[in-house]
Design a protein around this motif. Structure first.
Motif, PDB file in Angstrom:
ATOM      1  N   THR A 256       8.388  -7.313  -1.628  1.00  0.00           N
ATOM      2  CA  THR A 256       7.128  -7.288  -0.866  1.00  0.00           C
ATOM      3  C   THR A 256       6.712  -5.852  -0.553  1.00  0.00           C
ATOM      4  N   ILE A 257       7.677  -5.065  -0.096  1.00  0.00           N
ATOM      5  CA  ILE A 257       7.372  -3.670   0.245  1.00  0.00           C
ATOM      6  C   ILE A 257       7.021  -2.877  -1.010  1.00  0.00           C
ATOM      7  N   GLN A 258       7.814  -3.080  -2.054  1.00  0.00           N
ATOM      8  CA  GLN A 258       7.571  -2.321  -3.289  1.00  0.00           C
ATOM      9  C   GLN A 258       6.217  -2.652  -3.896  1.00  0.00           C
ATOM     10  N   THR A 259       5.787  -3.897  -3.730  1.00  0.00           N
ATOM     11  CA  THR A 259       4.499  -4.310  -4.290  1.00  0.00           C
ATOM     12  C   THR A 259       3.341  -3.739  -3.474  1.00  0.00           C
ATOM     13  N   GLY A 260       3.659  -3.244  -2.296  1.00  0.00           N
ATOM     14  CA  GLY A 260       2.607  -2.638  -1.481  1.00  0.00           C
ATOM     15  C   GLY A 260       1.798  -3.644  -0.690  1.00  0.00           C
ATOM     16  N   ILE A 261       2.301  -4.853  -0.524  1.00  0.00           N
ATOM     17  CA  ILE A 261       1.599  -5.819   0.336  1.00  0.00           C
ATOM     18  C   ILE A 261       1.668  -5.288   1.764  1.00  0.00           C
ATOM     19  N   PRO A 262       0.516  -5.147   2.416  1.00  0.00           N
ATOM     20  CA  PRO A 262       0.540  -4.522   3.754  1.00  0.00           C
ATOM     21  C   PRO A 262       0.989  -5.499   4.834  1.00  0.00           C
ATOM     22  N   VAL A 263       2.240  -5.916   4.740  1.00  0.00           N
ATOM     23  CA  VAL A 263       2.773  -6.897   5.685  1.00  0.00           C
ATOM     24  C   VAL A 263       2.812  -6.270   7.085  1.00  0.00           C
ATOM     25  N   ALA A 264       2.442  -7.068   8.093  1.00  0.00           N
ATOM     26  CA  ALA A 264       2.429  -6.541   9.471  1.00  0.00           C
ATOM     27  C   ALA A 264       3.781  -6.719  10.137  1.00  0.00           C
ATOM     28  N   ARG A 265       4.455  -7.821   9.799  1.00  0.00           N
ATOM     29  CA  ARG A 265       5.791  -8.079  10.327  1.00  0.00           C
ATOM     30  C   ARG A 265       6.573  -8.793   9.237  1.00  0.00           C
ATOM     31  N   ILE A 266       7.839  -8.446   9.086  1.00  0.00           N
ATOM     32  CA  ILE A 266       8.691  -9.197   8.170  1.00  0.00           C
ATOM     33  C   ILE A 266      10.113  -9.083   8.708  1.00  0.00           C
ATOM     34  N   GLU A 267      10.535 -10.170   9.346  1.00  0.00           N
ATOM     35  CA  GLU A 267      11.768 -10.159  10.119  1.00  0.00           C
ATOM     36  C   GLU A 267      12.789 -11.116   9.524  1.00  0.00           C
ATOM     37  N   ALA A 307      -0.519 -15.678   0.079  1.00  0.00           N
ATOM     38  CA  ALA A 307      -0.274 -16.324  -1.213  1.00  0.00           C
ATOM     39  C   ALA A 307       0.621 -15.446  -2.079  1.00  0.00           C
ATOM     40  N   HIS A 308       0.357 -14.150  -2.075  1.00  0.00           N
ATOM     41  CA  HIS A 308       1.145 -13.220  -2.876  1.00  0.00           C
ATOM     42  C   HIS A 308       2.610 -13.220  -2.409  1.00  0.00           C
ATOM     43  N   PHE A 309       2.790 -13.177  -1.099  1.00  0.00           N
ATOM     44  CA  PHE A 309       4.160 -13.214  -0.585  1.00  0.00           C
ATOM     45  C   PHE A 309       4.849 -14.523  -0.956  1.00  0.00           C
ATOM     46  N   GLY A 310       4.111 -15.631  -0.846  1.00  0.00           N
ATOM     47  CA  GLY A 310       4.681 -16.936  -1.198  1.00  0.00           C
ATOM     48  C   GLY A 310       5.197 -16.967  -2.632  1.00  0.00           C
TER      49      GLY A 310
ATOM     50  N   ILE B 232       0.585   3.147  -6.933  1.00  0.00           N
ATOM     51  CA  ILE B 232      -0.837   3.319  -7.259  1.00  0.00           C
ATOM     52  C   ILE B 232      -1.519   1.978  -6.994  1.00  0.00           C
ATOM     53  N   PRO B 233      -2.609   1.986  -6.208  1.00  0.00           N
ATOM     54  CA  PRO B 233      -3.214   0.708  -5.818  1.00  0.00           C
ATOM     55  C   PRO B 233      -3.664  -0.085  -7.044  1.00  0.00           C
ATOM     56  N   GLU B 234      -3.618  -1.384  -6.883  1.00  0.00           N
ATOM     57  CA  GLU B 234      -4.087  -2.283  -7.941  1.00  0.00           C
ATOM     58  C   GLU B 234      -5.538  -1.953  -8.282  1.00  0.00           C
ATOM     59  N   ALA B 235      -6.323  -1.721  -7.247  1.00  0.00           N
ATOM     60  CA  ALA B 235      -7.735  -1.393  -7.471  1.00  0.00           C
ATOM     61  C   ALA B 235      -8.151  -0.262  -6.540  1.00  0.00           C
ATOM     62  N   ILE B 236      -9.040   0.573  -7.064  1.00  0.00           N
ATOM     63  CA  ILE B 236      -9.633   1.645  -6.266  1.00  0.00           C
ATOM     64  C   ILE B 236     -11.134   1.543  -6.435  1.00  0.00           C
ATOM     65  N   ALA B 237     -11.838   1.475  -5.329  1.00  0.00           N
ATOM     66  CA  ALA B 237     -13.294   1.465  -5.394  1.00  0.00           C
ATOM     67  C   ALA B 237     -13.799   2.650  -4.601  1.00  0.00           C
ATOM     68  N   GLY B 238     -14.821   3.280  -5.103  1.00  0.00           N
ATOM     69  CA  GLY B 238     -15.339   4.411  -4.352  1.00  0.00           C
ATOM     70  C   GLY B 238     -16.726   4.774  -4.801  1.00  0.00           C
TER      71      GLY B 238
END
Lengths: 482, 482
Positions: A256-267, A307-310, B232-238
């Motif tokens: 999850t972290i490596q994929t860059g999902i901006p999780v707010a909490r993961i315990e 959904a991505h985390f799931g 690197i983000p999946e998508a970049i918009a600017g």
């Protein structure tokens, strides 16, 4: 490398004379009166209670300043007599930060509990150090703002900054070092220092704010904090996700972290911790390793992230990830998470609950948690694991029968190995509980002698007489006092 | 508050004797040979070039260490003879950080330019200090990772950490204080200190990492950095968004930040800066105040954020916000943004380009920029404005005819008022350029005497002889040298 330290005065490495203490107490009594200065045994003992297995060491007196000027007065009176000063927030630190090994005056900021200014448009707030995190969030709620850091206890913000604490939201919002914009600090000589402004960033000189965040009262007393806030997210989605093993759960965190999902909490709660939480908080969570996960953002954003985390969880053998945006369900779950410390204690009544935390690079998390579980089992000890695993940070809640000398010995050895394991993985001996008395011995192994000498030099530079919360972080024998 | 400082040795507040310098140069020459140690005038002058209007002050020699052990050798040789040491990255700092006001040895880390380890799974990297930001990103690209901080110049990472720099992405990814996990630093006594581990967070003692980030070489020389990376983000918009006035543009920034849109970059160019960029970078941007905006995330996420920002812009009289996800268009635009400093210089050939930055709470941004523009006009000066406005940070690019004494005087007065205005708004005298020589005089006004005394005490504790980049950040007369 003592050559970095340049001592000028003798430190409070020994308890001051009884007459020095008595004269300070008399002077403080005159200044503050009997309602705000006490030498009552019960109050003193309560202020030396360490919420750990470290022996309690009560101060000689407890004083309740009402404002910054009061703190300055107290520091000047103590400094003049060479009497130690121990700042106190809510006393919920876990490594003996509030103990008074050399006696002295405990400065309890309980009454300095005002929110001084909310700058909603700048997303910041100015508070006194005794304001607690829950008090602040209640104050802010009507304005659509929140302060994200949440240690288990309803700690005071001054203590949270002093301990560089974090909590379940740190993976998204950072720790106290990240959310503190500026501090006001009473220094060892009684002067009041400002460490920063309300600008969101600055390159103006040494980072005094970050130096005092995590200094545990050993460099000065925090009397005002300017903290970053966040808007309450448009949508919050969260839920629990079961896993067949702790390893699978940790691997889901890593992905999850490596994929860059901006999780707010993961315990993470390991199986034993889930059992404890079910029993204590009257829940019926599946008694397998669980991740408690939360996402903050727009409605569409949190749905996409959930959904991505799931999918990640499922790929790693976990799930289903049942998530919801209903506030009631989430609140109950997170309260249960925050009660983990007490829930663990209830697993084995009559024992001492000893909480210890380490933090490792996330790639080593699964390995570290699994090896620790094996070590707990081999040591024949009871110790549920719970953690802010998105940061690679986890906690043991060791339950120790303090009357069983052999068990105490095994528990101490286990904690030694926990730290050794984290350090061997290029991690740290504490992610958020701080050093206090309990982890002083690990600093050298973690950072090396030059770093410890530099800390000693800084301590000595800002507190030449060694009166600010002595016996914490920096071993007195490292400072070349003369 | 000099009582905090406890001096032990005389500082290098005066130029060392010629014989001391000569003996150091002879010793260094023996160690490093003629290819790695030079006293050639052109090289020395190049290393004292401050990219500002501060007078250049060349070092006595320039040495090119190949490794950390070389840096230790250099420091020990200089320390033994009482000769100042000035670390040098790419020499692109803007406040005289690399000047040698007392002479001494410039330590150019040019050849320490290896990426030592990429831990893709932990999103971190270990580099030598001479690695530049572009070099690092080229190295990382194949792994789908990037390092977000981007000052205008292709600066070296050691210098970027030393200056606590940031750039256009800081609003989303933070400054060097946020992305630096750990440092290795050669201290004033030649010892090598480690400030942290690869753990994402730690509460293990004083925050030495943050103390050295922003210390501008005055406490030690950074020889290794462990830095956070991002996927690197999946998508970049600017894209660019025009506004009728600078005030409207600033108000759009304020609304965007307050709404919590996770903007990755949001940069202001005022009308004059747009003209300069068009001319210099052969673009045809509309010559009105512009925001350059970028979003990082999922395809759906960046589309949602772009649309949301577009609505905000429109409500405030701006737009249309034409955004695209084509990399070519974006690259050209951001290169133009990074060339803003040089573009501004080309507006008025033969003048000195003086870049100065301040940072204010975001609610005061519009007011501060507008007042500054009015001040520029009233002062009859040419000074385009460009800024990392998402953080409340903006820059003047003053173009000064140094042969016109009256103009120089007006320019200096303008910069004084710029800082005064920022401080009056509870902002800082520098958001990212640092203090160097140019902004030393503002620290006391910004933070007060106790903070400056604390900085002096720390400086003295870690550099008792005052040899590490003397004459920067901490005024020598504040340290109670004896």
């Amino acid at each position: 490398m003592t050559s970095l330290a340049h001592p000028a005065a003798a430190p409070a490495s020994v308890r001051p004379s009884r007459s020095a203490v008595e004269s300070v107490i008399a002077e403080l009594a005159q200044e503050f009166g009997p309602n705000l200065l006490t030498t009552a045994g019960s109050t003193r003992e309560q202020h030396g209670n360490t919420a750990s297995w470290l022996p309690s060491e009560a101060p000689d007196a407890v004083v309740f300043p009402q404002c910054t000027a009061d703190v300055q007065k107290i520091v000047r009176i103590c400094a003049a007599a060479g009497v130690p000063i121990i700042p106190f927030g809510t006393g919920t630190s876990l490594e003996g930060q509030i103990n008074a090994p050399f006696g002295g005056i405990c400065v309890d900021t309980r009454d300095m509990n005002k929110v001084l200014a909310v700058h909603a448009e700048d997303l910041d707030v100015v508070v006194e150090p005794g304001v607690t995190r829950k008090q602040l969030n209640e104050y802010l709620r009507d304005q659509g703002l929140f302060f994200p850091l949440d240690p288990g206890a309803d700690a005071a913000l001054g203590g949270m900054a002093a301990t560089r604490c974090s909590g379940t939201n740190a993976v998204r919002y950072g720790t106290m070092k990240d959310v503190t914009l500026a501090l006001k600090v009473v220094l060892a000589n009684g002067e009041l220092m400002t460490t920063g402004t309300r600008a969101k960033k600055s390159a103006a000189g040494y980072d005094l704010t970050r130096l005092f965040v995590g200094s545990e009262g050993t460099l000065g007393i925090i009397t005002e904090l300017t903290l970053k806030l966040h808007g309450i997210p448009e949508a919050i989605a969260g839920g629990i996700c079961p896993f067949p093993t702790v390893e699978a759960a940790c691997n889901a965190v890593i992905a999850t972290i490596q994929t860059g999902i901006p999780v707010a909490r993961i315990e993470l709660l390991d199986q034993l911790q889930v059992k404890a939480v079910n029993a204590y908080s009257k829940l019926d969570l599946p008694e397998v390793p669980l991740l408690l996960v939360e996402f903050h953002g727009s409605e569409a954003g949190v749905a996409e992230q959930s959904a991505h985390f799931g999918e990640i969880a499922q790929e790693l053998g976990g799930g289903p990830f049942d998530w919801a945006t209903r506030a009631e369900d989430r609140t109950r779950l997170w309260q249960a998470r925050h009660d983990a410390y007490w829930a663990a204690g209830a697993l084995r009544r009559g024992t001492k609950s000893v909480a210890s935390d380490v933090c490792v690079p996330i790639s080593r998390l699964a390995e570290c948690v699994v090896a620790t579980q094996e070590d707990i089992a081999a040591s024949n000890l009871v110790a549920p694991i719970v953690g802010h695993v998105g940061d690679g940070n986890f906690h043991l809640g060791l339950l120790v029968d303090m009357d069983d000398a052999d068990e105490v010995k095994r528990a101490k050895a286990l904690l030694e190995r926990l730290v050794e394991r984290a350090l061997a993985m290029d991690g740290t001996c504490t992610g958020e509980h701080g050093v206090g008395q309990g982890k002083m011995k690990y600093l050298k192994a973690e950072l090396g002698a030059p770093a410890l000498a530099a800390m000693a030099a800084i301590k000595h530079a800002l507190d030449p007489a060694g009166l600010m919360n002595p016996g914490k972080i920096v071993p007195a024998d490292l400072v070349s006092w003369t």
